[in-house]
Scaffold this active site. Structure first.
Site, PDB file in Angstrom:
ATOM      1  CD  GLU A 111      11.065  13.954   9.526  1.00 13.79           C
ATOM      2  OE1 GLU A 111       9.984  13.408   9.806  1.00 13.79           O
ATOM      3  OE2 GLU A 111      12.016  13.357   8.991  1.00 13.79           O
ATOM      4  CE  LYS A 152      -1.821   2.856   2.684  1.00 13.25           C
ATOM      5  NZ  LYS A 152      -1.691   4.017   1.759  1.00 13.25           N
ATOM      6  CB  CYS A 211      13.712   9.821   6.572  1.00 12.66           C
ATOM      7  SG  CYS A 211      14.128   8.515   5.456  1.00 12.66           S
ATOM      8  CD  GLU A 251      14.360   3.632   9.292  1.00 12.17           C
ATOM      9  OE1 GLU A 251      14.614   2.466   9.622  1.00 12.17           O
ATOM     10  OE2 GLU A 251      14.838   4.618   9.883  1.00 12.17           O
TER      11      GLU A 251
HETATM   12  P1  ADP Z   1       3.572  10.701   5.164  1.00 13.67           P
HETATM   13  O1  ADP Z   1       3.291  12.050   5.733  1.00 13.67           O
HETATM   14  O2  ADP Z   1       4.987  10.475   4.768  1.00 13.67           O
HETATM   15  O3  ADP Z   1       2.559  10.244   4.150  1.00 13.67           O
HETATM   16  P2  ADP Z   1       2.333   8.882   6.997  1.00 13.67           P
HETATM   17  O4  ADP Z   1       2.960   8.271   8.198  1.00 13.67           O
HETATM   18  O5  ADP Z   1       1.110   9.666   7.183  1.00 13.67           O
HETATM   19  O6  ADP Z   1       3.493   9.730   6.389  1.00 13.67           O
HETATM   20  O7  ADP Z   1       2.044   7.774   5.912  1.00 13.67           O
HETATM   21  C1  ADP Z   1       2.964   6.778   5.510  1.00 13.67           C
HETATM   22  C2  ADP Z   1       2.187   5.600   4.935  1.00 13.67           C
HETATM   23  O8  ADP Z   1       1.403   5.020   5.983  1.00 13.67           O
HETATM   24  C3  ADP Z   1       1.201   5.980   3.840  1.00 13.67           C
HETATM   25  O9  ADP Z   1       1.129   4.928   2.890  1.00 13.67           O
HETATM   26  C4  ADP Z   1      -0.097   6.098   4.601  1.00 13.67           C
HETATM   27  O10 ADP Z   1      -1.245   5.939   3.789  1.00 13.67           O
HETATM   28  C5  ADP Z   1       0.046   4.957   5.583  1.00 13.67           C
HETATM   29  N1  ADP Z   1      -0.804   5.065   6.783  1.00 13.67           N
HETATM   30  C6  ADP Z   1      -1.189   6.198   7.430  1.00 13.67           C
HETATM   31  N2  ADP Z   1      -1.983   5.905   8.468  1.00 13.67           N
HETATM   32  C7  ADP Z   1      -2.108   4.556   8.516  1.00 13.67           C
HETATM   33  C8  ADP Z   1      -2.812   3.627   9.359  1.00 13.67           C
HETATM   34  N3  ADP Z   1      -3.545   4.030  10.398  1.00 13.67           N
HETATM   35  N4  ADP Z   1      -2.722   2.312   9.093  1.00 13.67           N
HETATM   36  C9  ADP Z   1      -1.969   1.880   8.056  1.00 13.67           C
HETATM   37  N5  ADP Z   1      -1.292   2.688   7.220  1.00 13.67           N
HETATM   38  C10 ADP Z   1      -1.342   4.006   7.432  1.00 13.67           C
END
Ligand code: ADP
Length: 493
Positions: free
Chosen positions: A385, A175, A284, A250
């Protein structure tokens, strides 16, 4: 007609039934819409996990070198399509074409490395304390693993999760971030063309809060490899570990460079600029703090400011561009909000700090490369960050204070020091609280065959890539062999 991206479930490209859509917009020119994502439903996410679970038995039984051959073929296909993929990456994410080519090469290297590892999935044989006994270990796949990835390295990060997961014999639900569906689809197409069997690799394009949540909480998912924000990662870790599945996260960084009085200042400035402003600060491993000895601080600030002001900002597809835009409106606003916070907290804005405008910039999310001077360790721009082209300069009196300031962070991903004093270099290596460190070079960069990752609030679980790449994706089984043919005597504990 812009493309509607499709999910890939059980070997089929399927359009989502969802009515929630998000446009995929070029951040350098918001008039350029690449396509539309329909945010996958929970039901679609569940079907992807089920397809992966059904495909596991056969994939697990496929010899590792045969699995590796498919990954090697994917590497070759990526190489053949490198220019197109790099152009797509730049258009979708905004990084410069040079950075995109670099990311593609890193992805090819990772896939090649993992393909090689498929012939080295060795265990160890262990001598026993009993006669006519020995033990050995084998590495076995886990089952279904979820690869949850961010938008900032939308090709390399998925490849460095998917390739080792497949080589190890797992089936995958991938995903990606909602912002980068086009590159995600191409990656999966390449693995499919390389010969991945039905159900072994599945793609779900959807939100984290619905599709992501459904995947990580599905009981068939035995491991989750996540790269993204610390906030999401910690929450995800809590949820997944609670049901006894493996997690690798990470997360963020607040990476310091330490500049000593004997540093080659030109090198320190150029490397800090590369680390701070490269990929628009959206790595990062980006350099976000420069911890500089007072004696050279005025000169360092003067030179880094001049370098920041000379950076050529623009559409990354122009080969002359040195820095592209922030990835989207939300990230763009976050960066500018941190500029306000820096000012309010009393830091001195040395340069930048505003939207970059002018020729060809007005339709994109461009931020000027920004340097704050006289930042103190308690300020938010020294602690949080930003994920944008913003460098905080913290002035210190000596090496000891530099170490204390550099380590005064919740994060621990990368770092670097500029000095020619061997004793200080080795003290720095010993005492710096980061998972990776660099000597006289930027905080950024890494290689396919070298472990990657951080400590403290940055990293949870096994390191990705390099000699540790397969650790996370395998279970270790220990086998005791007794060929005495007699009842055991001794070692009865
Ligand atoms: P960024 O700001 O780099 O998108 P996030 O941590 O919000 O950082 O998202 C990183 C990944 O994790 C994306 O693919 C996002 O859709 C997914 N993601 C965010 N929230 C969840 C969750 N509750 N469960 C699973 N995946 C998630």
């Amino acid at each position: 007609m812009p493309t509607t991206y499709r999910n890939f479930i059980n070997g089929e490209w399927l359009e989502s039934t969802s009515s929630k859509t998000v446009d995929n917009i070029n951040p350098a020119n918001t008039d350029d819409v690449l396509g539309t994502v329909r945010q996958a439903t929970r039901d679609e996410a569940r079907r992807a996990v089920e397809a992966a679970a059904n495909a596991f038995r056969e994939w697990r039984a496929t010899p590792a070198p045969a699995r590796g051959r498919i990954v090697a073929r994917a590497a070759r296909l990526m190489e053949e399509d490198k220019e197109n993929l790099a152009a797509l990456l730049t258009r979708e994410e905004g990084k410069t074409i040079g950075e995109s080519r670099g990311e593609l090469q890193r992805s090819i290297n990772v896939a090649e490395f993992c393909a090689g590892e498929s012939r080295r999935m060795n265990g160890e044989t262990i001598q026993s304390e009993l006669p006519a006994n020995f033990a050995y270990t084998i590495k076995q796949p886990l089952g279904v693993v979820a690869c949850i990835t961010p938008w900032n390295f939308p090709v390399a990060i998925p490849v460095w999760k998917i390739a080792p997961a497949l080589v190890a014999g797992n089936t995958v639900v991938y995903k990606p971030a909602t912002l980068t569906p086009a590159t995600a689809v191409r990656i999966v197409e390449i693995f499919v063309e390389a010969g991945i069997p039905k159900g072994v690799l599945n793609l779900i394009l959807g939100s984290g809060s619905e599709a992501g949540d459904e995947i990580i909480n599905h009981k068939a998912v035995r491991a989750v490899s996540f790269t993204g924000s610390t906030e999401t990662g910690i929450r995800l870790y809590e949820q997944v570990s609670r049901r006894g599945a493996k997690v690798q996260c990470e997360m963020g960084g607040k990476n310091p460079v330490v500049v000593m009085e004997d540093a080659d200042l030109d090198l320190a400035v150029e490397s800090t600029a590369q680390g701070a402003f490269g990929s628009s600060g959206q790595r990062c491993t980006a350099t976000s703090r420069a911890v500089v000895i007072n004696d050279v601080a005025d000169e360092f600030v003067r030179r880094i400011t001049a370098r920041a002001q000379s950076m050529r900002i623009g559409d990354g597809s122009d080969a002359k561009t040195e820095m592209g835009p922030s990835v989207d409106e939300s990230q763009f606003k976050t960066v500018l909000r941190y500029v306000d916070i820096g000012r309010e907290d009393g830091a001195t804005l040395a340069c930048g700090g505003a939207r970059a405008t002018g020729d060809g910039l007005d339709k994109g999310y461009f931020v000027q490369p920004t340097v704050f001077d006289n930042v103190t360790p308690d300020m938010r721009i020294a602690r949080e960050e930003v994920f944008g082209p913003v460098l905080s300069v913290l002035r210190v009196k000596d090496f000891d204070e530099a170490m204390q300031v550099a380590n005064d962070s919740d994060y621990g991903l990368s770092s670097s020091i500029f000095t020619n004093d061997a004793a200080r270099i080795f003290r720095f290596v010993d005492e710096i609280e980061t998972g990776m460190t660099h000597i006289n070079s930027p905080t950024t960069g890494g290689e396919a065959h070298i472990p990657f990752g951080g400590i403290k609030s940055t990293g949870i679980g096994d390191r990705e890539q390099g000699s540790t790449a397969l650790d996370f994706y395998t279970d270790l089984k220990v086998v005791y062999v007794d060929y005495t043919g007699r009842k055991r005597e001794g070692n009865l504990y």
